[in-house]
Structure formats: structure tokens, C-alpha cells
Design a protein around this motif. Structure first.
Motif, short mmCIF file in Angstrom:
data_model
loop_
_atom_site.label_atom_id
_atom_site.label_comp_id
_atom_site.label_asym_id
_atom_site.label_seq_id
_atom_site.Cartn_x
_atom_site.Cartn_y
_atom_site.Cartn_z
N ARG A 120 31.11 -38.42 10.83
CA ARG A 120 31.12 -37.21 9.88
C ARG A 120 32.20 -36.98 9.01
O ARG A 120 33.36 -37.56 8.20
CB ARG A 120 29.67 -36.15 9.23
N LEU A 121 32.53 -36.25 10.34
CA LEU A 121 34.42 -36.01 9.86
C LEU A 121 35.06 -36.53 10.06
O LEU A 121 36.47 -36.04 9.54
CB LEU A 121 34.45 -34.80 11.53
N VAL A 122 35.45 -37.57 10.97
CA VAL A 122 36.30 -38.74 10.59
C VAL A 122 36.28 -39.56 9.53
O VAL A 122 37.55 -39.49 8.49
CB VAL A 122 36.00 -40.07 11.77
N ARG A 123 35.64 -39.88 8.67
CA ARG A 123 34.90 -40.42 7.50
C ARG A 123 35.76 -39.38 6.31
O ARG A 123 35.81 -39.40 5.87
CB ARG A 123 33.69 -40.55 7.06
N GLU A 124 35.51 -37.93 6.76
CA GLU A 124 35.75 -36.89 5.63
C GLU A 124 36.90 -37.00 5.44
O GLU A 124 38.05 -35.90 4.97
CB GLU A 124 34.90 -36.24 5.73
N ARG A 125 37.77 -36.79 6.80
CA ARG A 125 39.33 -36.25 7.15
C ARG A 125 39.41 -35.06 7.46
O ARG A 125 40.03 -34.22 6.77
CB ARG A 125 40.44 -37.16 6.48
N ASP A 126 38.68 -34.59 7.88
CA ASP A 126 38.23 -33.06 8.05
C ASP A 126 39.02 -32.41 9.35
O ASP A 126 38.19 -32.80 10.22
CB ASP A 126 36.62 -32.64 8.11
#
Length: 420
Positions: A40-46
């Protein structure tokens, strides 16, 4: 419910430099929900969330989002998928230490691949710092248990490969600097400081502006460069770099400040800057208490005793040669005390105009008492102090006198200490 959005961070980094964490906890403490949260964090570039996730699981804490329902769908890039797959291999209960290390190195390679391919890769840098540090810590823990350096050597090879890949791309120099910090740490752990010169030469080609880098990167880099300067005997350069790092290191980061001061204190002592007793004790640097006091007092006998007492500690840290040269400052301060005593006697006797011309016998007695020196040895010590600029004056063997300059006979240590 959905995870609480992480607080935005400047450059994606926390306000403090990285702190040491447990050696192989990273490989074993990944929570069951780690994979979903990572995707999820990779997808959101967080970038901030990724940094905290990787830092927390290395410390053995649960991944954010554990027990919050179904995992979000994954549409991350292939390289990120490869990094996640490698991290999940590293957490397998039956994996050997070597297998976990190879999995962490595979995760680093995959992350570097995507870091190079991304148009805007700034969000990946905080996670890169954690992914780069994890193999080094695991390798050190494994080697400590096995009594070898094999894992650290393997990790060095992998770091060099990624360093060369990242350094070739000018837009990815911050990533190359992150890898270079881990390389420098490993070379020091392996007792190969000479290998640091190559890495530092490459890093310095484009003169990275430390103030423009995130603190989590600039502080370790500046500290490691300063430490290497100490090992190379470049005290002035070391003092500048380590002073920069100390000024920007948060006061509550006591462990990091102690590491910096371990190398900064002897450099500043060489330049005639004495630390306070409170500072040394507060940072656990009691080994320098006696050294600093004996140098300031010109007590050469005590200096030799303190140097011998803490020899192993100074040798292990690589500061022994810098500390050893403080003997010159102690000798100079002894001469200054003798000079002031003799000049005071001349004042009382009404011979102030001759106070700068003093009999060598005073110095011979002082050095015999403090350093077991004979007359000829004392003459050589004084000649050397004059030669390097610690004393302004000249020796008259014929008249058995030392003639001091009437203006500033004892220049500041910073003006001559690098010549000793």
C-alpha cells in the motif's frame, strides 16, 4: 478502517539521524500484515510511511495496519514486488542466517533497480536508507556469532555493486551517498580504513552540499568523513567536519553525540580547545578527563600515565596517534609555566627588560622532573618546539640560554599544532 495518514516529513525523513537498532531483528520481526502495508505504501508513494514501517519492523515492533481487515490490492511496480518477496523470504522461520542475508541483499538490489527507473524517486530514498542498513547489521550479528568476517565481506561486495550503479546516474547521487555510508561503516568494522579513501574520493568528486541533504543522510556522511580524516591524521579537516555534525546533531541523540565527540575531542585538544569536565562525563568520555587536565597543566608525567592507561581504548577507536601528539602541547604548556615563573622573578628583581632571556637550567630541571629528560634531551625538545612554531625564540648553546620573542612567545596551538 483505513490506516491513519502519516505526518508529512521534510524530505521524507524524521528530524533526527538514524539510531542504531538490534542486529538481526529486521530479518525475524516482520509482522503478518507487513506485506500488505508495504504494498500500500509503495502504491501511494508514501516515503515517510515506508521509512517508519521498515524502521519499526527492524526494532521488532508490529507493522502499522496489523489486524485492520483485508489487504489492499497490489499494483506496485515489478521491482517493488521483488523487494517485498525478498523481504518475506527473510522472515521465514526456517531460513538460515546466510539465506536471510541474501534475501535482504536481494531486496536492496530490487529497490535500487526501481529507484533508478523512477522518474521522481525522492519518495524511495528514506526506505533505501533502511534497506541499505539492514544487511550490514545482520552481517555483523552473524559474524559475531561465527567469529568470522565472511558475511561482512559478502555484504561489502553487494554494496559496491549498488554504489557503482547509483553513482553513474547523477540524479541518484543521494542514493549513492546512502550506500557509501554503509560501505564506510563496514570497511571500518573490517579494519580496512584504507579502502574508505576510494569511496570518499568518488563521493567528493561533485562536492555534495551537506546542508542541502536530509539530516538522516548528511550527519552520518559528515561523521564518517570526519572519522576517516582522524585516521588519516588530517586533524584540521576532521575538526571542521565533526564540528559541523555535532552542531546539527539533536541534543537528545546522546549516543550519536558521543560517537562524534570521541573523535572531535582529541582534534580540538590538538588545537588548544579544552572540553568541559561536565561535557566529557555526560557523554561517557572519562578517558579524556585526565588527558585534557594533564595537557592543560603541562603535566607530562601524568599525560604519559593517562595515555598508557587508556591505550587500548584509543587504539580501538583509531584516535591513539592523534592523542599521542598532544604530548607536544603538554611540553609547550610546561615551558610556558616555567617561562612565566622565571619572568615573574625577573619582575620582582627589577630585571623585567631581561625576562625574555632565560637560563636553560630552569627548563632542564623541569623536564628532568616531568619527563626524565637529560640536558641534551631537553635541548632537543626545546629545539623541536621552536622548529614547529610552538615557541617563538632561539637557543644559545654558547650562553646556555633560551631567548624568547618579546611578542607572543607562545602562539595559539591552532597556529602550529598541525606541524608537529
Amino acid at each position: 478502517g483505513s490506516a491513519t495518514p502519516p505526518r508529512p516529513l521534510a524530505h521524507g525523513f524524521p528530524s533526527e539521524p538514524l539510531r542504531p537498532t538490534q542486529g538481526h531483528a529486521f530479518a525475524m520481526a516482520l509482522a503478518p500484515r507487513f506485506g500488505a502495508e508495504f504494498a500500500r505504501l509503495v502504491r501511494e508513494r508514501d516515503e515517510g510511511g515506508l521509512y517508519r514501517l521498515l524502521r519499526n519492523v527492524e526494532r521488532g515492533q508490529a507493522a502499522p495496519g496489523e489486524g485492520r481487515g483485508a489487504a489492499p490490492g497490489r499494483d506496485a511496480a515489478t521491482a517493488s514486488d521483488a523487494a517485498l518477496a525478498a523481504l518475506e523470504r527473510a522472515r521465514q522461520p526456517r531460513a538460515s542466517g546466510g539465506e536471510r542475508l541474501e534475501a535482504l541483499l536481494a531486496a536492496l538490489r530490487a529497490w535500487c533497480t526501481q529507484y533508478l527507473d523512477e522518474d521522481d524517486a525522492d519518495w524511495m530514498l528514506p526506505a533505501l536508507l533502511q534497506l541499505a542498513a539492514a544487511p550490514r547489521r545482520l552481517a555483523a550479528a552473524l559474524d559475531a556469532g561465527e567469529g568470522t568476517d565472511a558475511r561482512k565481506q559478502r555484504t561489502v561486495e553487494a554494496y559496491r555493486e549498488q554504489f557503482q550503479r547509483l553513482h553513474r546516474d547523477r540524479d541518484r547521487r543521494e542514493g549513492a551517498l546512502a550506500i557509501s555510508c554503509e560501505l564506510l561503516r563496514l570497511y571500518c568494522r573490517l579494519g580496512q580504513p584504507s579502502q574508505c579513501s576510494f569511496v570518499l574520493a568518488v563521493v567528493s568528486q561533485h562536492g555534495p552540499d551537506l546542508d542541502s541533504l536530509p539530516k538522516a543522510l548528511s550527519l552520518p556522511l559528515c561523521f564518517l568523513r570526519g572519522k576517516h580524516c582522524v585516521l588519516d591524521g588530517k586533524v584540521a579537516d576532521a575538526e571542521e567536519l565533526l564540528g559541523w555534525a555535532l552542531a546539527r546533531c539533536p541534543p537528545k541523540a546522546v549516543g550519536n553525540r558521543r560517537k562524534i565527540l570521541t573523535y572531535l575531542v582529541p582534534c580540538r585538544l590538538r588545537m588548544g580547545r579544552y572540553p568541559s569536565l561536565d561535557c566529557l562525563r555526560r557523554h561517557g568520555l572519562e578517558s579524556y578527563v585526565g588527558i585534557a587536565a594533564s595537557v592543560a597543566a603541562g603535566d607530562c608525567k601524568r599525560f604519559d600515565q593517562e595515555l598508557e592507561k587508556h591505550e587500548d581504548e584509543f587504539m580501538n577507536s583509531g584516535t591513539y596517534l592523534v592523542v599521542e601528539k598532544l604530548k607536544l602541547l603538554a611540553q609547550r604548556n610546561l615551558c610556558r609555566k616555567v617561562y612565566e615563573g622565571v619572568a615573574g622573578d625577573c619582575q620582582v628583581a627589577g630585571k623585567a627588560q631581561h625576562a625574555h632571556k632565560q637560563d636553560l637550567s630552569w627548563y632542564e630541571r623541569a623536564f628532568e622532573w616531568q619527563d626524565d629528560c637529560g640536558a641534551d634531551e631537553t635541548f632537543c625538545v626545546l629545539a623541536h618546539l621552536i622548529f614547529i612554531g610552538a615557541i617563538r625564540g632561539y637557543l644559545s648553546d654558547e650562553h646556555h640560554k633560551i631567548v624568547f620573542s618579546k611578542e607572543s612567545p607562545f602562539p595559539p596551538a591552532a597556529s602550529w599544532s598541525m606541524k608537529g
